[in-house]
Write a protein that holds these residues in place. Structure first.
Motif, short mmCIF file in Angstrom:
data_model
loop_
_atom_site.label_atom_id
_atom_site.label_comp_id
_atom_site.label_asym_id
_atom_site.label_seq_id
_atom_site.Cartn_x
_atom_site.Cartn_y
_atom_site.Cartn_z
N VAL A 55 0.84 -1.20 0.00
CA VAL A 55 0.00 0.00 0.00
C VAL A 55 0.87 1.25 0.00
O VAL A 55 0.62 2.20 -0.75
CB VAL A 55 -0.95 0.00 1.21
CG1 VAL A 55 -1.62 1.38 1.36
CG2 VAL A 55 -2.02 -1.07 1.06
N ASN A 56 1.89 1.27 0.83
CA ASN A 56 2.78 2.44 0.89
C ASN A 56 3.45 2.68 -0.46
O ASN A 56 3.59 3.83 -0.90
CB ASN A 56 3.86 2.23 1.97
CG ASN A 56 3.29 2.31 3.36
OD1 ASN A 56 2.23 2.91 3.58
ND2 ASN A 56 3.96 1.70 4.33
N ALA A 57 3.87 1.61 -1.13
CA ALA A 57 4.50 1.76 -2.44
C ALA A 57 3.51 2.27 -3.47
O ALA A 57 3.85 3.10 -4.33
CB ALA A 57 5.10 0.42 -2.89
N ARG A 58 2.27 1.77 -3.40
CA ARG A 58 1.25 2.25 -4.35
C ARG A 58 0.95 3.72 -4.11
O ARG A 58 0.75 4.49 -5.08
CB ARG A 58 -0.03 1.41 -4.23
CG ARG A 58 -1.10 1.81 -5.21
CD ARG A 58 -2.20 0.77 -5.31
NE ARG A 58 -1.74 -0.46 -5.96
CZ ARG A 58 -2.53 -1.48 -6.26
NH1 ARG A 58 -3.83 -1.41 -6.00
NH2 ARG A 58 -2.05 -2.56 -6.84
N MET A 59 0.93 4.16 -2.88
CA MET A 59 0.70 5.57 -2.60
C MET A 59 1.89 6.42 -3.08
O MET A 59 1.71 7.53 -3.56
CB MET A 59 0.49 5.79 -1.09
CG MET A 59 -0.78 5.15 -0.53
SD MET A 59 -2.32 5.63 -1.40
CE MET A 59 -2.62 4.14 -2.41
#
Length: 280
Positions: free
Chosen positions: A150-154
């Motif tokens: 999720v952090n990488a997608r954000m």
């Protein structure tokens, strides 16, 4: 450049070297025969440059093996349609895939995208992304690294605010109604879409259910700098780089775009989807 692509290019180079060696000519002499710069033969044989169809045709003729041209062309087409199995990509979790997309978007200036079933990753809220990633990890039986993914997608979304970037994105209206998460999460996701309308780098269009279309809604795809197309299926990710494939997907996008609405009309469709949610 993907490892699969480079490996294939090197394998093609080995075959070119074999054909040239069969003539008994050194690389510099073969280049002279073709009327090329001598460095070009070396780059092609060592997988440092991607041959064109014309290069391969000329190579086969110069090697006295015109019948090999079809095989060389087939190998080139194999390079231009790269397949990456999701099972292999997700063997260590989703984080690596998301990081690769961060790099992909950072090196791209203009993106045209279309999604038929899901809000694009570029526009997802953390909560919406979390549910999608969990569902996919369960489906693929892959390691659960949801927080990192999720952090990488954000992080990928930072490109929306970079100078010189342009994102022209179409969403089929059905994606606004697909409940892949709790209703309150979907409500927040739809609010996020509304906030993107009018963003300088983003052109967000919605293709309505009732739009008159020249083709069916199709699957999602993304065109990067009019040079390559990424298409995701359930089991495989395809990267298409041939000029014909890029042009074909460009025409599909253009036809879908003819039926899209923008600005206040898109806002109304998103608001209608939000209003249909049962938030009681």
């Amino acid at each position: 450049m993907s490892t699969d692509f480079q490996s294939g290019r090197e394998a093609l180079g080995v075959r070119l070297r074999e054909l040239r060696a069969g003539t008994g000519l050194l690389g510099k002499d073969f280049a002279d025969l073709l009327g090329w710069q001598r460095s070009k033969v070396s780059r092609l044989e060592n997988g440092k440059q991607t041959a064109t169809p014309a290069d391969l045709e000329a190579w086969a003729l110069a090697a006295g093996a015109p019948g090999e041209a079809a095989d060389l062309q087939s190998r080139l087409r194999g390079l231009e349609s790269q397949q990456r199995s999701w099972r292999r990509q997700l063997s260590s979790g989703h984080r690596g895939v998301q990081d690769r997309y961060v790099a992909e978007y950072r090196r791209t200036s203009t993106v045209r995208g279309y999604e038929a079933t899901v809000v694009p990753g570029l526009f997802q809220t953390p909560a919406y992304a979390r549910h999608l990633l969990i569902h996919n990890a369960e489906l693929m039986n892959s390691p659960r690294d949801t927080d990192a993914a999720v952090n990488a997608r954000m992080k990928r979304q930072e490109v929306l605010y970079e100078v010189g970037k342009t994102f022209r994105v179409l969403i089929w209206e059905g994606a606004l109604h697909a409940l892949v998460c709790p209703t309150e999460v979907m409500a927040g996701q739809l609010d996020r879409l509304v906030s993107l309308i009018g963003l300088s780098a983003v052109s967000l269009g919605v293709v309505p259910f009732g739009a008159q279309l020249k083709l069916t809604p199709k699957h999602g795809f993304w065109i990067f700098d009019e040079e390559r197309v990424i298409v995701e299926t359930i089991s495989t990710e395809f990267q298409l780089e041939s000029a014909d494939d890029v042009a074909l997907y460009g025409r599909v996008w253009d036809r879908l775009e003819e039926g899209a609405v923008y600005g206040p009309q898109a806002h109304r469709l998103i608001a209608r989807a939000r209003g249909a949610l049962d938030l009681a």
